[in-house]
Design a protein around this motif. Structure first.
Motif, short mmCIF file in Angstrom:
data_model
loop_
_atom_site.label_atom_id
_atom_site.label_comp_id
_atom_site.label_asym_id
_atom_site.label_seq_id
_atom_site.Cartn_x
_atom_site.Cartn_y
_atom_site.Cartn_z
N ASP A 178 0.93 -1.30 -0.07
CA ASP A 178 0.07 -0.07 0.07
C ASP A 178 0.91 1.19 0.05
O ASP A 178 0.34 2.45 -0.56
CB ASP A 178 -1.22 -0.03 1.34
N ALA A 179 2.22 1.20 0.22
CA ALA A 179 3.24 2.51 0.60
C ALA A 179 4.24 2.11 -0.80
O ALA A 179 4.54 2.94 -1.37
CB ALA A 179 3.81 2.22 1.95
N VAL A 180 4.40 0.84 -0.83
CA VAL A 180 5.52 0.43 -1.87
C VAL A 180 5.04 -0.12 -2.77
O VAL A 180 4.98 -1.55 -2.50
CB VAL A 180 6.86 -0.13 -1.09
N PRO A 181 4.45 -0.22 -4.11
CA PRO A 181 3.88 -1.28 -4.70
C PRO A 181 4.48 -2.38 -5.10
O PRO A 181 5.76 -2.49 -5.46
CB PRO A 181 3.64 -0.32 -6.20
N GLY A 182 3.83 -3.31 -4.75
CA GLY A 182 4.26 -4.66 -4.99
C GLY A 182 5.31 -5.25 -3.93
O GLY A 182 5.64 -6.61 -4.02
N TRP A 183 5.61 -4.48 -2.88
CA TRP A 183 6.70 -5.05 -2.14
C TRP A 183 6.05 -6.11 -0.90
O TRP A 183 5.11 -5.47 0.14
CB TRP A 183 7.20 -3.87 -1.22
N ARG A 184 6.29 -7.38 -0.89
CA ARG A 184 5.97 -8.09 0.27
C ARG A 184 7.40 -8.76 0.70
O ARG A 184 7.93 -9.42 -0.57
CB ARG A 184 5.01 -9.17 -0.58
N VAL A 185 7.60 -8.86 1.85
CA VAL A 185 8.82 -9.41 2.10
C VAL A 185 8.56 -10.12 3.65
O VAL A 185 7.79 -9.82 4.48
CB VAL A 185 9.76 -8.14 2.51
#
Length: 151
Positions: free
Chosen positions: A137-144
């Motif tokens: 929601d803040a950094v598109p596509g970032w899942r870590v």
């Protein structure tokens, strides 16, 4: 201020590195390393420097390259807790970022191996263990994976 210790620096560099790789590969925006100043308010000037930050492409293009402090809040901020930080100070800092316009503040605690996401004053979540963080929601596509910050 006294410089933070080695573990703080290691975790902050890991977070910034993972963020940089993601944003470079996806071309979604730009990543800023620790000590980059963001001008959050004027008169009096308020400048803050997170451990890592991200600004989306459209906002970055509107500003262009600048040698001065970045004008405004980043979309995403990561702050790594140091041993001497108090909970009150860390939470106040996170809320200051949100008030200035940051969408998501990620506070990482190396001692407890946790991360706390702040999306609003009433939207605070603590994450631990095998959690996979969705920060898109803040950094598109970032899942870590949370564990990746501590490797």
């Amino acid at each position: 201020m006294v410089p933070p210790g080695a573990e703080h620096g290691r975790v902050a560099a890991t977070v910034a590195g993972l963020l940089f790789v993601h944003t470079r590969e996806t071309e979604t925006g730009i990543t800023f390393a620790a000590e980059t100043g963001f001008l959050l308010a004027r008169d009096p000037d308020t400048v803050r420097a997170p451990d890592a930050a991200f600004v989306a492409s459209d906002r970055a293009e509107a500003v262009g390259r600048t040698e001065r402090y970045w004008p405004g809040a980043p979309d995403f901020v990561a702050e790594v807790i140091s041993p001497g930080d108090t909970f009150a100070d860390v939470e106040a800092k996170a809320l200051d970022w949100l008030t200035a316009g940051t969408k998501l503040v990620l506070v990482i605690d190396p001692a407890r191996r946790t991360a706390t996401t702040y999306r609003g004053p009433d939207d605070v979540q603590v994450h631990a263990g095998d959690t996979r963080l969705d920060l898109s929601d803040a950094v598109p596509g970032w899942r870590v994976a949370l564990a990746d910050f501590f490797r």
